[in-house]
Scaffold this motif. Structure first.
Motif, PDB file in Angstrom:
ATOM      1  N   THR A   7       0.826  -1.206   0.000  1.00  0.00           N
ATOM      2  CA  THR A   7       0.000   0.000   0.000  1.00  0.00           C
ATOM      3  C   THR A   7       0.858   1.253   0.000  1.00  0.00           C
TER       4      THR A   7
ATOM      5  N   LYS B   6       1.042   4.267  -2.849  1.00  0.00           N
ATOM      6  CA  LYS B   6       0.923   5.686  -2.506  1.00  0.00           C
ATOM      7  C   LYS B   6       2.087   6.471  -3.097  1.00  0.00           C
TER       8      LYS B   6
ATOM      9  N   ALA C 127     -10.860   5.145  -4.730  1.00  0.00           N
ATOM     10  CA  ALA C 127      -9.691   5.435  -5.559  1.00  0.00           C
ATOM     11  C   ALA C 127     -10.074   6.450  -6.638  1.00  0.00           C
TER      12      ALA C 127
ATOM     13  N   GLU D 159      -9.175   8.523  -1.700  1.00  0.00           N
ATOM     14  CA  GLU D 159      -7.990   8.358  -2.540  1.00  0.00           C
ATOM     15  C   GLU D 159      -6.751   8.179  -1.658  1.00  0.00           C
ATOM     16  N   LEU D 160      -5.920   7.217  -2.025  1.00  0.00           N
ATOM     17  CA  LEU D 160      -4.716   6.913  -1.253  1.00  0.00           C
ATOM     18  C   LEU D 160      -3.661   8.009  -1.382  1.00  0.00           C
ATOM     19  N   SER D 161      -3.552   8.603  -2.566  1.00  0.00           N
ATOM     20  CA  SER D 161      -2.481   9.557  -2.872  1.00  0.00           C
ATOM     21  C   SER D 161      -2.917  10.995  -2.601  1.00  0.00           C
TER      22      SER D 161
ATOM     23  N   GLU E 164      -8.532  11.614   2.002  1.00  0.00           N
ATOM     24  CA  GLU E 164      -7.471  10.613   1.861  1.00  0.00           C
ATOM     25  C   GLU E 164      -7.866   9.346   2.617  1.00  0.00           C
TER      26      GLU E 164
ATOM     27  N   ASP F 288      -7.648   4.559   2.419  1.00  0.00           N
ATOM     28  CA  ASP F 288      -7.241   3.292   1.816  1.00  0.00           C
ATOM     29  C   ASP F 288      -8.471   2.491   1.404  1.00  0.00           C
TER      30      ASP F 288
ATOM     31  N   ILE G 110      -4.814  -1.910  -6.803  1.00  0.00           N
ATOM     32  CA  ILE G 110      -5.030  -2.080  -5.363  1.00  0.00           C
ATOM     33  C   ILE G 110      -4.415  -3.413  -4.939  1.00  0.00           C
TER      34      ILE G 110
END
Length: 221
Positions: free
Chosen positions: A14, A18, A59, A79-81, A103, A105, A128
């Motif tokens: 993960t 990122k 995402a 969103e992870l990033s 933000e 996961d 993912i």
């Protein structure tokens, strides 16, 4: 071995995703535009027409689906990033729409059970790390009877293309966690969804899925 190399070797899948998406965020829209025109054409519109009421996009990336949602839908995005999310927030501002973009996961969604009427995920289950866990989370946060909408590239149904995909992902999995021979339909079915639409296009390399979380049976008086 450099400290940077050591950090990369020790990071979780993960954390790697990122890092990869933070790095690619500034150029992502430009890179994906041609692929969307040729390969994924119409996919975002397909999603937007079917998403309804309280919508969670998992995402969400740079927010390329945002212009296609109905004006009466309430949009939440995860969103992870942080770098990708910043661009999505700019896009939402440009559209003049209030959206809850945060933000988080996909494998551990920060929402209580049965929070959304629709969950959308586009071109993301291919990267993912644990797609089954992400789909299970999508099911958890959907209301009974809620809609799951997926668009992604998958393993081709044509053997020569499938072989090329397998060879390509020998590089892309290590470099960016990008899989080309996954297929999400069986994971959606295993999670207990009822499939309502499923179509494969582009030599079977792109799949669109609309599924429903079953409602519990009514009990008699």
């Amino acid at each position: 071995m450099t400290n940077t190399a050591k950090r990369k070797m020790s990071e979780t899948p993960t954390a790697r995703q990122k890092r990869v998406w933070d790095k690619s965020a500034p150029s992502y829209d430009k890179q994906i535009a041609l692929f969307e025109k040729i390969w994924f054409a119409g996919g975002r519109q397909w999603l937007g027409r079917r998403a309804h009421d309280r919508v969670l996009e998992v995402a969400i990336g740079t927010g390329r689906n945002l212009p296609h949602y109905r004006v009466d839908a309430t949009i939440t995005g995860i969103e992870l990033s942080p770098a990708m999310l910043a661009i999505a927030r700019e896009r939402a501002t440009d559209l003049g729409r209030e959206m809850d973009l945060r933000e988080g996961d996909a494998e551990r969604l920060p929402f209580v059970d049965a929070s959304f009427d629709t969950v959308v995920c586009a071109l993301s289950l291919c990267t993912i790390p644990d797609p089954a866990a992400a789909i299970a989370e999508m099911r958890r946060v959907l209301v009974p009877g809620g809609t799951l909408l997926l668009v992604d590239h998958i393993a081709s149904s044509w053997p020569p293309i499938h072989a090329a995909q397998w060879l390509l992902e020998r590089i892309t999995i290590r470099a960016a966690g990008e899989h080309f021979t996954r297929r999400q339909l069986s994971l959606v079915q295993a999670a207990g969804f009822q499939i309502e639409e499923a179509e494969r296009i582009k030599a079977g390399t792109v799949e669109r899925i609309r599924a429903r979380k079953p409602a519990p049976p009514e009990t008699g008086a």
